[in-house]
Write an enzyme that holds these catalytic residues in place. Sequence first.
Site, PDB file in Angstrom:
ATOM      1  N   GLU A   1      -5.115  23.323 -20.891  1.00  0.00           N
ATOM      2  CA  GLU A   1      -6.366  22.802 -20.340  1.00  0.00           C
ATOM      3  C   GLU A   1      -7.545  23.605 -20.881  1.00  0.00           C
ATOM      4  O   GLU A   1      -8.652  23.522 -20.371  1.00  0.00           O
ATOM      5  CB  GLU A   1      -6.340  22.793 -18.817  1.00  0.00           C
ATOM      6  CG  GLU A   1      -6.161  24.145 -18.161  1.00  0.00           C
ATOM      7  CD  GLU A   1      -6.250  24.044 -16.648  1.00  0.00           C
ATOM      8  OE1 GLU A   1      -5.277  23.570 -16.043  1.00  0.00           O
ATOM      9  OE2 GLU A   1      -7.282  24.443 -16.081  1.00  0.00           O
TER      10      GLU A   1
ATOM     11  N   CYS B   1      -1.747  22.483 -15.376  1.00  0.00           N
ATOM     12  CA  CYS B   1      -0.777  23.530 -15.741  1.00  0.00           C
ATOM     13  C   CYS B   1       0.591  22.996 -16.165  1.00  0.00           C
ATOM     14  O   CYS B   1       1.507  23.784 -16.396  1.00  0.00           O
ATOM     15  CB  CYS B   1      -0.606  24.509 -14.590  1.00  0.00           C
ATOM     16  SG  CYS B   1      -2.130  25.326 -14.129  1.00  0.00           S
TER      17      CYS B   1
ATOM     18  N   ARG C   1      -7.827  25.216   0.140  1.00  0.00           N
ATOM     19  CA  ARG C   1      -6.482  25.113   0.712  1.00  0.00           C
ATOM     20  C   ARG C   1      -5.806  23.774   0.402  1.00  0.00           C
ATOM     21  O   ARG C   1      -4.599  23.660   0.538  1.00  0.00           O
ATOM     22  CB  ARG C   1      -6.550  25.303   2.221  1.00  0.00           C
ATOM     23  CG  ARG C   1      -6.866  26.726   2.593  1.00  0.00           C
ATOM     24  CD  ARG C   1      -6.741  26.921   4.063  1.00  0.00           C
ATOM     25  NE  ARG C   1      -6.638  28.346   4.358  1.00  0.00           N
ATOM     26  CZ  ARG C   1      -6.226  28.809   5.518  1.00  0.00           C
ATOM     27  NH1 ARG C   1      -5.873  27.989   6.468  1.00  0.00           N
ATOM     28  NH2 ARG C   1      -6.160  30.100   5.726  1.00  0.00           N
TER      29      ARG C   1
ATOM     30  N   THR D   1      -5.242  22.688  -2.313  1.00  0.00           N
ATOM     31  CA  THR D   1      -4.362  22.865  -3.471  1.00  0.00           C
ATOM     32  C   THR D   1      -2.913  23.165  -3.046  1.00  0.00           C
ATOM     33  O   THR D   1      -2.015  23.103  -3.869  1.00  0.00           O
ATOM     34  CB  THR D   1      -4.838  24.028  -4.379  1.00  0.00           C
ATOM     35  OG1 THR D   1      -4.909  25.205  -3.584  1.00  0.00           O
ATOM     36  CG2 THR D   1      -6.195  23.733  -4.981  1.00  0.00           C
TER      37      THR D   1
ATOM     38  N   HIS E   1       6.255  26.850 -10.927  1.00  0.00           N
ATOM     39  CA  HIS E   1       4.903  27.170 -11.391  1.00  0.00           C
ATOM     40  C   HIS E   1       4.322  28.286 -10.522  1.00  0.00           C
ATOM     41  O   HIS E   1       4.565  28.339  -9.313  1.00  0.00           O
ATOM     42  CB  HIS E   1       4.004  25.929 -11.336  1.00  0.00           C
ATOM     43  CG  HIS E   1       2.575  26.237 -11.657  1.00  0.00           C
ATOM     44  ND1 HIS E   1       2.210  26.872 -12.821  1.00  0.00           N
ATOM     45  CD2 HIS E   1       1.419  26.030 -10.967  1.00  0.00           C
ATOM     46  CE1 HIS E   1       0.891  27.037 -12.833  1.00  0.00           C
ATOM     47  NE2 HIS E   1       0.397  26.541 -11.722  1.00  0.00           N
TER      48      HIS E   1
ATOM     49  N   ASN F   1      -1.987  33.871 -13.467  1.00  0.00           N
ATOM     50  CA  ASN F   1      -1.571  32.492 -13.718  1.00  0.00           C
ATOM     51  C   ASN F   1      -1.987  32.096 -15.133  1.00  0.00           C
ATOM     52  O   ASN F   1      -3.183  31.985 -15.410  1.00  0.00           O
ATOM     53  CB  ASN F   1      -2.236  31.568 -12.687  1.00  0.00           C
ATOM     54  CG  ASN F   1      -1.910  30.108 -12.911  1.00  0.00           C
ATOM     55  OD1 ASN F   1      -1.057  29.771 -13.740  1.00  0.00           O
ATOM     56  ND2 ASN F   1      -2.580  29.239 -12.173  1.00  0.00           N
TER      57      ASN F   1
END
Lengths: 128, 344
Positions: free
Chosen positions: B80, B112, B198, B200, B233, B265
């Site tokens: 990305e 991702c 949150r 996410t 992930h 990450n």
Amino acid sequence: MLPKFWRKIRSRYNLIGSHCENCGSYFYPPRNICPKCRRKGKVREVQFSGYGKVLSWSVVHDGVENFWLSKPYIVALIELDEGAKIVAPLDCNPDEVREGMRVKAVFRKFGEDGEDGIIYYGTKFVPV
Amino acid sequence: MVGIVSYGTYIPKYRIKVEEIARIWGENADVLKKGLGVEQKSVPSWDEDTATIAVECAREALRRAKIDPKRIGAVFVGSESHPYAVKPTGTIVAEALGIGNDYFCADLEFACKAGTTAMQICYAMVKAGLIDYGIAIGADTSQSRPGDPLEYTAGAGGACFIVGRDCIAEIEGTFSFASDTPDFWRREGKPYPSHGGRFTGQPAYFRHIVEATKGLLDKLGLRPSDFDYAVFHQPNGKFPIRVAQILGFTKDQIKQGLVVPYIGNTYSGSSMIGLASVLDVAKPGERILLTSFGSGAGSDAFSFVVTDRIEGIERNPKVLEKIKECEYVDYGLYVKLRRKIRFG
């Protein structure tokens, strides 16, 4: 700048040089004719291993465009294991560089033609 | 038998600690480290981007595979943070690998999980007989707005997997789950992503990983206890541990692949670097689960069975060794390296 860079992408990305089968010499950047053997020379393309040693170097404190973010930076004369000599940026702390230091080729950004322009990539070296 | 023939990783050498970022923004580092499960993150140098990271990890994979680069029939790069909005990273990678001009190529973007989607495409193309080998890369130099909670975790790194028939880990099966879930996004032309805080978590990360993993297990008739390792992930150190618990995997199963506490990450590289860390130590016959997650949102789940060939491939330097080889930077150097200072 753009066509000049594009024409040399293969050798800049991959350390592709020349080898004269007549005298055994290696060259980078690639040559069409062996300067030693001239007409007797038998030149062919060769892919270098990317490993070598530092022969000499300069620490540049007044970075030119595209390199000013990395100043002070090192420009080193490197002898590749095959014998060809190359002048290239060396990504290393200036206090750590020394004669004979083993280095290897890495793929890095060289610069860009501003925010809207093309990005130039090529080969730099780092300590092994 | 189609699967992973070889793999390589690249992690930039610079790191910044959570304490250093918290010092600038007046936050409590201990609370952040405990809450995020992250100690530090990787930082790319001024001359590193997704293309250079992709090339470095692909070169390592190719070196280990000992195959003629001309036999690579496809190059797919998931990211990305592609250096160009229009112009592929994949052709830069292919040129740097010397694979010639006869290859399928495209850049992928699915937050991702674009790198694992690249693996699925290569898997399908090899299985269909279109290519002998395909290169799937997940690489990112992820962006984060200064002062945003993302800044503590948004790292840089990448992994490359060469997919083919003479594999070190067979792909036993793959399953994907996706939905239109706006948990995290970056609008065209904007330098930094936005996220739904949150939001996410439950409707995004957990729902998609759980459903994709369950779908794969049902398809293959397997249970969590059938796996020696599991990799999920890793947006932070907490989410993968919690999703493992929800699905019935143990901490021992996910430990080897959990790299986020030390490099942050790495977005498209995140779960793929975790898988590489597992392959560094895996033995023939062992089974590995991989489930990625990409915001927006979707997950790709895979089951791998390690073959005898893994004993014959060079696996050094290992991911955990690369993580340890680092140089710490302060926040001032970090904003310079990441070009967060705007001039005029």
